[in-house]
Write a protein that holds these residues in place. Structure first.
Motif: not given
Length: 274
Positions: A60-70
């Motif tokens: 869902a939006p804003a759950v932190g998918k991109t942050s986990i990858i980065q």
């Protein structure tokens, strides 16, 4: 020669880089972030490579998918929320149990539904590679368990629309640092404290139900982490690669007949990211 942990593992297109090797077991034990560099240059793997493991993160939006990858790729976290508006791909190389895997991690914008066939994927999610992924990471927000419903619906659609045999799925609860973090102040009084404790109890019960559903009924992996503080982010990808490697070692063929019981396969797990 060594590289610092925050230098990119990302292998950009048409660019040759040295391969930094990252021992995930060592990092999980808190051994720091030094990378030993091999002397062999590498380029981005071919999309048609048989050894390419295609991992797609959904949530869902804003759950932190991109942050986990980065955090995994760069050891970096941004407090600013920027919704993902296009596909991004990352290409680390992973060594686990002496097996080398070229990994393609795909971060895509939030999708309203999983494509039911190739036509819908081409029409609405062109070049996302949703239906031919080797494995999926489904992310939800531990501090907002309602976001789990999104990946629950998505997972049901995936099971109905493509062959999910031998396709590992890892469910990740992010933002572990926010669990019951709103502690009442001294001026709040006993009533506020009781309300906070009650809310924490309700949250724990919902999390137990989620873990039970994911592990016992879905037969999927489950990891909780915090991308903000880099808690167990390495464990997320280590868990996923162990699932993939167990499938390979047990003789399973991706998207083919179910492999023998992977739990019967016993070997010491070592994982290195290059």
């Amino acid at each position: 020669m060594s590289l610092r942990r925050n230098e990119a593992f990302l292998i950009s297109r048409k660019t040759t880089v040295l391969i930094p090797k990252l021992d995930l077991d060592y990092l999980e034990r808190g051994g720091g972030g030094t990378l030993a560099v091999g002397g062999t240059p590498s380029v981005e793997p071919s999309p048609d490579s048989l050894d390419l493991v295609k991992v797609v993160l959904l949530g869902a939006p804003a759950v932190g998918k991109t942050s986990i990858i980065q955090q995994f790729v760069w050891s970096d976290f941004s407090e600013d929320y920027l919704p993902t508006d296009k596909k991004h791909t990352f290409y680390p190389s992973v060594i686990i149990n002496e097996h080398l895997y070229e990994v393609k991690i795909t971060d895509v914008p939030v999708i309203p539904y999983f494509p039911i066939n190739s036509y819908y994927e081409w029409a609405h999610y062109r070049f996302y590679g949703l239906r031919n992924a080797t494995a999926y990471i489904l992310v939800f927000d531990l501090s907002n368990v309602e976001t789990f419903q999104y990946i629950r619906t998505l997972r049901d659609q995936m099971v109905e629309s493509r062959d999910m045999r031998n396709v590992p799925v890892l469910v990740v609860g992010n933002k572990q640092d926010l669990l019951c973090s709103a502690a009442p102040t001294a001026a709040s009084g006993l009533q506020q404290l009781a309300m906070a404790e009650s809310a924490c109890g309700d949250s724990r019960e919902k999390r137990r139900n989620i873990v039970n559903l994911v592990r016992k009924h879905w037969k999927c992996g489950y990891v909780e982490c915090s991308a903000k503080y880099n808690w167990r982010v390495i464990a997320v990808f280590k868990e996923l690669m162990e699932m993939i490697d167990a499938l390979e070692c047990s003789g399973g063929v991706r998207s083919a007949e179910p492999p023998p019981d992977a739990s019967a396969t016993t070997h010491e797990n070592r994982c290195v990211v290059a």
